[in-house]
Motif scaffolding. Sequence first.
Motif, mmCIF file in Angstrom:
data_model
loop_
_atom_site.group_PDB
_atom_site.id
_atom_site.type_symbol
_atom_site.label_atom_id
_atom_site.label_comp_id
_atom_site.label_asym_id
_atom_site.label_seq_id
_atom_site.Cartn_x
_atom_site.Cartn_y
_atom_site.Cartn_z
ATOM 1 N N ASN A 30 5.624 -8.041 13.156
ATOM 2 C CA ASN A 30 4.678 -8.737 14.043
ATOM 3 C C ASN A 30 3.319 -8.052 14.127
ATOM 4 N N VAL A 31 3.218 -6.789 13.727
ATOM 5 C CA VAL A 31 1.910 -6.137 13.672
ATOM 6 C C VAL A 31 1.002 -6.875 12.692
ATOM 7 N N TYR A 32 1.568 -7.273 11.570
ATOM 8 C CA TYR A 32 0.785 -7.976 10.543
ATOM 9 C C TYR A 32 0.499 -9.420 10.934
ATOM 10 N N ASP A 33 1.202 -9.903 11.952
ATOM 11 C CA ASP A 33 0.912 -11.244 12.453
ATOM 12 C C ASP A 33 -0.367 -11.274 13.281
ATOM 13 N N ILE A 34 -0.701 -10.130 13.918
ATOM 14 C CA ILE A 34 -1.852 -10.114 14.821
ATOM 15 C C ILE A 34 -3.088 -9.420 14.254
ATOM 16 N N CYS A 35 -2.915 -8.633 13.180
ATOM 17 C CA CYS A 35 -4.071 -7.911 12.641
ATOM 18 C C CYS A 35 -3.814 -7.497 11.197
ATOM 19 N N ALA A 36 -4.841 -6.886 10.603
ATOM 20 C CA ALA A 36 -4.744 -6.341 9.250
ATOM 21 C C ALA A 36 -4.900 -4.822 9.362
ATOM 22 N N PRO A 37 -3.799 -4.069 9.436
ATOM 23 C CA PRO A 37 -3.889 -2.629 9.650
ATOM 24 C C PRO A 37 -4.130 -1.841 8.370
ATOM 25 N N VAL A 38 -4.912 -0.784 8.478
ATOM 26 C CA VAL A 38 -5.116 0.127 7.356
ATOM 27 C C VAL A 38 -5.112 1.549 7.897
ATOM 28 N N VAL A 39 -4.388 2.441 7.249
ATOM 29 C CA VAL A 39 -4.274 3.826 7.704
ATOM 30 C C VAL A 39 -5.364 4.666 7.050
ATOM 31 N N ILE A 40 -5.946 5.561 7.834
ATOM 32 C CA ILE A 40 -6.959 6.482 7.328
ATOM 33 C C ILE A 40 -6.380 7.880 7.450
ATOM 34 N N GLY A 41 -5.962 8.444 6.321
ATOM 35 C CA GLY A 41 -5.290 9.732 6.379
ATOM 36 C C GLY A 41 -4.886 10.217 5.001
ATOM 37 N N ASP A 42 -4.056 11.239 4.999
ATOM 38 C CA ASP A 42 -3.576 11.829 3.749
ATOM 39 C C ASP A 42 -2.253 11.167 3.366
ATOM 40 N N PRO A 43 -2.222 10.452 2.234
ATOM 41 C CA PRO A 43 -1.026 9.687 1.879
ATOM 42 C C PRO A 43 0.215 10.537 1.627
ATOM 43 N N LYS A 44 0.046 11.812 1.301
ATOM 44 C CA LYS A 44 1.208 12.668 1.063
ATOM 45 C C LYS A 44 2.096 12.725 2.294
ATOM 46 N N PHE A 45 1.454 12.713 3.471
ATOM 47 C CA PHE A 45 2.219 12.868 4.702
ATOM 48 C C PHE A 45 2.723 11.532 5.226
ATOM 49 N N LEU A 46 2.109 10.440 4.798
ATOM 50 C CA LEU A 46 2.715 9.135 5.054
ATOM 51 C C LEU A 46 3.989 8.990 4.216
ATOM 52 N N LYS A 47 3.940 9.460 2.968
ATOM 53 C CA LYS A 47 5.130 9.411 2.111
ATOM 54 C C LYS A 47 6.269 10.227 2.723
ATOM 55 N N LYS A 48 5.929 11.404 3.250
ATOM 56 C CA LYS A 48 6.954 12.227 3.899
ATOM 57 C C LYS A 48 7.521 11.507 5.119
ATOM 58 N N ALA A 49 6.643 10.843 5.867
ATOM 59 C CA ALA A 49 7.096 10.119 7.066
ATOM 60 C C ALA A 49 8.001 8.954 6.695
#
Length: 333
Positions: A30-49
């Motif tokens: 439902n997050v994508y139903d209300i907006c277009a989100p984009v993360v600003i950060g280091d992708p290595k730590f998104l991968k770990k997450a």
Amino acid sequence: MLKKLVIGITMGDASGIGPEIIVKALSHRNVYDICAPVVIGDPKFLKKAIEITNSDVSLNLINDIKDAEFSYGKIDCFNIDIIPEDLTIGKMSPVAGDAAFQFVKKAVELAKENKIQAICTAPLNKEAMQKGGHKFAGHTEILAELTNTKDYSMMLSSPKLKVIHLTTHVGLVKAVEMINPERTYRVIKLANDVLTRAGYKNPKIAVSGINPHAGENGLFGNGEEEEKLIPGIKRAQEEGIEVSGPYPPDTVFFRAVNGDFDIVVACYHDQGHIPIKVLGMSDGINVTVGLNGGVIRTSVDHGTAFDIAGKNIADEKSMLAAIKSAVELVPKN
């Protein structure tokens, strides 16, 4: 159909729970139903997450908003690769503190270019950021500096209560010294503007007193309410703003929770933060109000939680609320 608003989500401190709560939040369709989100950060730590949370999502690394897909199941992430792979999750790090600042700086640049319509921030650690070379008290002060804003305030919002502050990250004695009629008037006006923009008609604003019982006609304190608050309240009233007070601090928040007021003006940090956090740590969000250029910024109302980082127990509820509020607060005209 209206084009969805692009919400830039900064990663915050990569040693903390920021990456985890972002991944968990963006795993909600439902997050994508209300907006277009984009993360600003280091992708290595998104991968770990993603690995830590066992989330069924992938990453789309981008260097420009035009490359984002905004597709559920694939998290768009600005490729800001500046943190060493071996950063220890759960420990304070000046490197992570510097990176957290750089993520916010990039988000402000994107907002100024109107490539994103709002900023939603995951938590940073103030000690780590300052040891990383950036002497700010927190997100609010960073954003004010980067947008060259002098007249701003912190607003906290939960399902039952909204609070806006006259002062924030200063000691109590300094906070009282800083309050004056002009500041009182300006914050009342900021509160009225942000709630009006969010759809409230003639929002009801209450001002909390500084002293016990709001001074009780001079019985407590040295006349601070009469000197610092009342002239600002009267000025706002003369402009048609529905504001009243000052009210005793020990009852005004209870009255707001029960519907007497839409928002309370708090005089100092803890006066406003304590009632919000008593109502629920994971339900509150933080909003920076009054930034130049109409920049909208919302945030979770909790810290980096190093003690639980990397354990897949962080709750994304506040991040979801912050994203939703960012969408709601963007001017619709």
